[in-house]
Scaffold this motif. Structure first.
Motif, short mmCIF file in Angstrom:
data_model
loop_
_atom_site.label_atom_id
_atom_site.label_comp_id
_atom_site.label_asym_id
_atom_site.label_seq_id
_atom_site.Cartn_x
_atom_site.Cartn_y
_atom_site.Cartn_z
N VAL A 183 42.55 45.89 55.79
CA VAL A 183 42.69 45.06 54.53
C VAL A 183 40.82 45.11 54.09
O VAL A 183 40.56 45.20 52.95
CB VAL A 183 42.72 43.57 54.83
N ALA A 184 40.02 44.95 55.32
CA ALA A 184 38.48 44.90 54.80
C ALA A 184 38.46 46.35 54.09
O ALA A 184 37.61 46.15 53.38
CB ALA A 184 37.81 44.75 56.00
N VAL A 185 38.86 47.26 54.80
CA VAL A 185 38.78 48.62 53.83
C VAL A 185 39.36 48.67 52.54
O VAL A 185 38.57 49.16 51.58
CB VAL A 185 39.55 49.72 54.62
N ALA A 186 40.46 48.07 52.25
CA ALA A 186 40.95 48.09 50.81
C ALA A 186 40.03 47.33 50.06
O ALA A 186 39.83 47.57 48.98
CB ALA A 186 42.24 47.28 51.04
N ARG A 187 39.49 46.31 50.53
CA ARG A 187 38.63 45.38 49.83
C ARG A 187 37.49 45.93 49.35
O ARG A 187 36.75 45.82 48.40
CB ARG A 187 38.36 43.86 50.64
N ALA A 188 36.64 46.73 50.45
CA ALA A 188 35.70 47.45 49.96
C ALA A 188 35.77 48.55 49.16
O ALA A 188 34.70 48.91 48.27
CB ALA A 188 34.93 48.18 51.34
#
Ligand SMILES: Nc1ncnc2c1ncn2[C@@H]1O[C@H](COP(=O)(O)OP(=O)(O)OP(=O)(O)O)[C@@H](O)[C@H]1O
Ligand SMILES: [Mg+2]
Length: 230
Positions: free
Chosen positions: A155-160
């Motif tokens: 999710v953190a990757v998606a957000r970035a």
């Protein structure tokens, strides 16, 4: 990697020092990142990797030297201009994901778009698409406490990446995962970044991870050196 800074680079550091009081954390760093390039930085604990990242991302001002992003010298920009640039052109992935607990997975992912002023519905729709691409579509409505560690890293990757930034700064983005999950998350991360033309600056302790990058630098006691093409 040369001392001569090419203005066609997306991001470059020209003789950058960063001191915390009398402690010199980064000393005379030269680095250049092309559009779409994936750059890995390895080095021991305390060698100055995060400090260098903070300078490159405009989070901390360099004590000496220059950072140039897309033709603009950080030193000539106001604080407001730098924060706008950080918000709109950069993405960040931190070691533990750092999702906001009170927001759903979808809202967390949409955050960069919302901060850039996008309306809720299109922002959530774009977030949903990126989550889908990373195989996380079903988690949309959940809260961070209801997903696994590996899922929150994704999710953190998606957000970035959701706002299609020019550069993503990733500081040990898979630091909290076991090696199988770490390599899967990393693969998805780099493949999505590459497909949308986002450059990545990736701090990692893992030489196997660094080997997947287009170029590789190592840091030792504040000194950055290029390892050449990986
Ligand atoms: N806010 C600060 N104030 C004073 N010294 C600091 C600060 N942040 C970092 N340092 C020091 O600067 C040096 C570089 O730290 P930095 O966090 O950049 O290293 P790192 O390579 O990212 O380490 P790690 O692999 O453990 O994350 C270390 O000696 C650290 O103690
Ligand atoms: Mg660090």
């Amino acid at each position: 990697m040369g001392e001569a800074i090419s203005t066609s680079d997306l991001l470059s550091a020209d003789g950058v020092d960063l001191s915390y009081g009398t402690q010199l954390a980064v000393s005379g760093a030269y680095l250049s990142v092309a559009r779409r390039e994936v750059v890995a930085i390895t080095g021991q604990n305390g060698s100055g990797k995060s400090s260098l990242l903070y300078c490159l991302a405009g989070v901390l001002p360099a004590t000496r030297g220059q950072i140039r992003f897309d033709g603009q010298l950080f030193g000539r920009l106001s604080d407001d201009e730098i924060s706008t640039l950080r918000r709109e052109r950069f993405g960040f992935v931190f070691q533990y994901g750092e999702l906001l607990p009170e927001l759903t997975i979808e809202e967390n992912t949409a955050l960069p778009l919302r901060l850039a002023g996008q309306r809720k519905r299109p922002a959530l729709a774009a977030a949903g698409e990126v989550l889908e691409r990373l195989g996380l579509g079903e988690l949309r409505e959940r809260r961070p406490s209801q997903v696994s560690g590996g899922q929150s890293q994704r999710v953190a990757v998606a957000r970035a990446l959701v706002h299609r930034p020019a550069v993503v700064f990733a500081d040990e983005p898979t630091g909290s995962l076991d090696s199988a999950n770490a390599s899967a998350v990393l693969k998805e991360f780099l493949s999505l970044a590459r497909s949308q033309g986002t450059a990545v600056i990736l701090v990692t302790h893992d030489p196997a991870v660094a080997a997947q990058a287009d170029s590789h630098y190592t840091m030792s006691d504040g000194l950055l050196s290029a390892q050449g093409a990986a």
